[in-house]
Enzyme design. Structure first.
Site, short mmCIF file in Angstrom:
data_model
loop_
_atom_site.label_atom_id
_atom_site.label_comp_id
_atom_site.label_asym_id
_atom_site.label_seq_id
_atom_site.Cartn_x
_atom_site.Cartn_y
_atom_site.Cartn_z
N ARG A 139 -1.34 -0.66 -8.59
CA ARG A 139 -2.69 -0.22 -8.26
C ARG A 139 -2.69 1.31 -8.35
NH1 ARG A 139 -3.85 -0.66 -2.22
NH2 ARG A 139 -3.72 -2.89 -2.55
N ASP A 159 0.84 -1.20 0.00
CA ASP A 159 0.00 0.00 0.00
C ASP A 159 0.87 1.25 0.00
OD1 ASP A 159 -2.40 -1.37 0.12
OD2 ASP A 159 -2.71 -1.04 2.27
C1 LIG Z 1 -8.78 -1.12 -3.63
C2 LIG Z 1 -8.34 0.20 -3.11
C3 LIG Z 1 -7.09 0.32 -2.52
C4 LIG Z 1 -6.65 1.55 -2.05
N1 LIG Z 1 -5.37 1.69 -1.59
C5 LIG Z 1 -4.91 2.92 -1.25
C6 LIG Z 1 -3.55 3.13 -0.90
O1 LIG Z 1 -2.73 2.19 -0.85
N2 LIG Z 1 -3.16 4.39 -0.58
C7 LIG Z 1 -4.03 5.46 -0.62
O2 LIG Z 1 -3.60 6.60 -0.36
N3 LIG Z 1 -5.31 5.28 -0.94
C8 LIG Z 1 -5.78 4.05 -1.26
N4 LIG Z 1 -7.10 3.90 -1.61
C9 LIG Z 1 -8.08 5.01 -1.37
C10 LIG Z 1 -8.14 5.98 -2.53
O3 LIG Z 1 -6.94 6.72 -2.57
C11 LIG Z 1 -9.35 6.93 -2.39
O4 LIG Z 1 -9.24 7.65 -1.20
C12 LIG Z 1 -10.68 6.22 -2.39
O5 LIG Z 1 -10.70 5.16 -3.27
C13 LIG Z 1 -11.82 7.19 -2.81
O6 LIG Z 1 -11.59 7.66 -4.09
P1 LIG Z 1 -12.37 7.16 -5.40
O7 LIG Z 1 -11.33 6.79 -6.40
O8 LIG Z 1 -13.31 6.09 -5.10
O9 LIG Z 1 -13.03 8.45 -5.98
P2 LIG Z 1 -13.93 9.60 -5.35
O10 LIG Z 1 -13.97 10.67 -6.38
O11 LIG Z 1 -13.46 9.95 -3.98
O12 LIG Z 1 -15.33 8.90 -5.24
C14 LIG Z 1 -16.10 8.52 -6.35
C15 LIG Z 1 -17.43 7.99 -5.85
O13 LIG Z 1 -17.21 6.80 -5.12
C16 LIG Z 1 -18.05 6.69 -3.99
N5 LIG Z 1 -17.23 6.66 -2.77
C17 LIG Z 1 -15.92 6.97 -2.65
N6 LIG Z 1 -15.49 6.79 -1.39
C18 LIG Z 1 -16.56 6.38 -0.68
C19 LIG Z 1 -16.77 6.04 0.66
N7 LIG Z 1 -15.79 6.08 1.59
N8 LIG Z 1 -18.02 5.66 1.05
C20 LIG Z 1 -19.01 5.60 0.15
N9 LIG Z 1 -18.87 5.91 -1.16
C21 LIG Z 1 -17.67 6.30 -1.56
C22 LIG Z 1 -18.91 7.93 -4.02
O14 LIG Z 1 -20.11 7.62 -4.68
C23 LIG Z 1 -18.12 8.92 -4.85
O15 LIG Z 1 -18.94 9.86 -5.46
C24 LIG Z 1 -7.53 2.68 -2.12
C25 LIG Z 1 -8.77 2.57 -2.72
C26 LIG Z 1 -9.18 1.36 -3.22
C27 LIG Z 1 -10.53 1.28 -3.91
#
Ligand SMILES: Cc1cc2nc3c(=O)[nH]c(=O)nc-3n(C[C@H](O)[C@H](O)[C@H](O)COP(=O)(O)OP(=O)(O)OC[C@H]3O[C@@H](n4cnc5c(N)ncnc54)[C@H](O)[C@@H]3O)c2cc1C
Length: 310
Positions: free
Chosen positions: A187, A135
């Site tokens: 990722r 991560d």
């Molecule tokens: C498999 C995976 C691994 C990850 N690993 C890391 C990592 O190693 N380091 C790191 O910094 N970040 C990590 N993240 C978190 C990532 O950086 C984002 O903070 C997170 O995924 C929210 O961003 P988004 O791409 O979904 O887009 P956004 O623009 O934030 O969200 C798009 C849509 O997704 C939905 N959504 C997003 N978050 C939520 C929530 N919490 N609850 C409900 N609905 C939501 C909403 O409908 C929103 O409108 C990871 C995320 C995923 C999916």
């Protein structure tokens, strides 16, 4: 900008000791929307349930802010036990680890403890035909994480270990290019930490544009991409991109977090895309839970409702 302010406010409030104590006093019940359970058996059970919907799992033992070398190595031992338990249950282990949890930045016997422990974990995963993703944490750790990723790929191969790049960091495009020779399994995420504007883009539109650019570049280079987002507009664009460029469904996968957009996860799996859910578990769920709440205003209401119910 408003997104940033909201995230900052939630992370500041949730960082207060009394807020943590209050939420923890309500027990695991509040966290269970985002966290599979407090032990490995519950996490493996979640993998089985997702398998029923054609969704793969990515197990993550929660354990932030572990600091002594003994605690870090004990944490690594628990990940090793998880790999054993998954293998014994007939599940090909796919796990994510935070290098800080296993001792990154601490020198023991002349070597970084995070790397020493990561070697033990990646070595065992390889023995079981499994995979370990490192991560990505907050920006001061990026250089060391990428350097240790390079070391581990050289020792164990890119089919056993991958890492994460965050599209909100200005540096990431250059990092992607610099990793090119490894043919890395990456990722791509937007980024979950509260970062200063000097290192991370404050505007969501820029973060989203950077996200697409990184995914497309990794795909064009012919390297495996884990498209980790719940953003439907991006997911649709990626589907069009792969069609237009003749990229096979085995060259990438969509990844989402356990408990978030389960409907979309199922729908994509039904459409024949590879989908993997990131399944956190463990007693140390609070920091992870806070970051998920900070991502979406509606989630605060969910917490407040849960707390009022007692
Ligand atoms: C498999 C995976 C691994 C990850 N690993 C890391 C990592 O190693 N380091 C790191 O910094 N970040 C990590 N993240 C978190 C990532 O950086 C984002 O903070 C997170 O995924 C929210 O961003 P988004 O791409 O979904 O887009 P956004 O623009 O934030 O969200 C798009 C849509 O997704 C939905 N959504 C997003 N978050 C939520 C929530 N919490 N609850 C409900 N609905 C939501 C909403 O409908 C929103 O409108 C990871 C995320 C995923 C999916």
């Amino acid at each position: 900008m408003i997104d940033q302010m909201y995230r900052k406010a939630v992370l500041t409030v949730s960082g207060q000791k009394f807020v943590e104590d209050l939420i923890r006093s309500r027990g695991f019940r509040l966290a269970q929307r985002f966290v599979a359970g407090e032990d490995a058996a519950s996490a493996l059970q979640a993998v089985r349930e997702l398998e029923g919907d054609g969704i793969l799992g990515n197990l993550d033992l929660l354990g932030e802010f572990i600091d002594s070398p003994e605690q870090c190595s004990a944490f690594a031992d628990r990940v090793l036990s998880l790999l054993d338990a998954a293998n014994a249950a007939g599940i090909r282990p796919y796990v994510s680890i935070k290098l800080s949890s296993v001792g990154q930045g601490q020198t023991v016997d002349g070597e970084d403890l995070g790397l020493t422990n990561a070697r033990r974990i990646v070595g065992k995963a390889r023995q079981y035909g499994g995979f370990v993703c490192l991560d990505m944490e907050d920006h001061p750790r990026v250089d060391l994480t990428l350097a240790q990723f390079r070391t581990l790929v050289n020792e164990f191969g890119n089919e056993t270990v991958g890492t994460v790049l965050q599209s909100y960091l200005y540096r990431t495009e250059a990092d992607l290019e610099a990793l090119g020779d490894l043919r890395p399994n990456l990722r791509i995420v937007k980024g979950a930490y509260l970062e200063p504007a000097s290192v991370a883009m404050p505007d969501k539109a820029d973060v989203d544009a950077s996200y697409r650019k990184l995914v497309y570049a990794q795909m064009k280079a012919g390297n495996y991409v884990n498209v980790a987002t719940h953003d439907e507009a991006i997911i649709e664009d990626v589907k069009h991109f792969v069609l237009a460029h003749g990229i096979g469904k085995d060259a990438f996968e969509f990844q989402m977090l356990y408990g978030i957009r389960r409907d979309l996860q199922k729908e994509l799996a039904e459409q024949g895309y590879r989908v993997r859910a990131y399944i956190p578990y463990g007693r140390d769920w609070y920091a992870y839970f806070s970051r998920r709440i900070a991502e979406r205003p509606a989630n605060v209401l969910f917490v407040l409702r849960g707390m009022l119910r007692g």
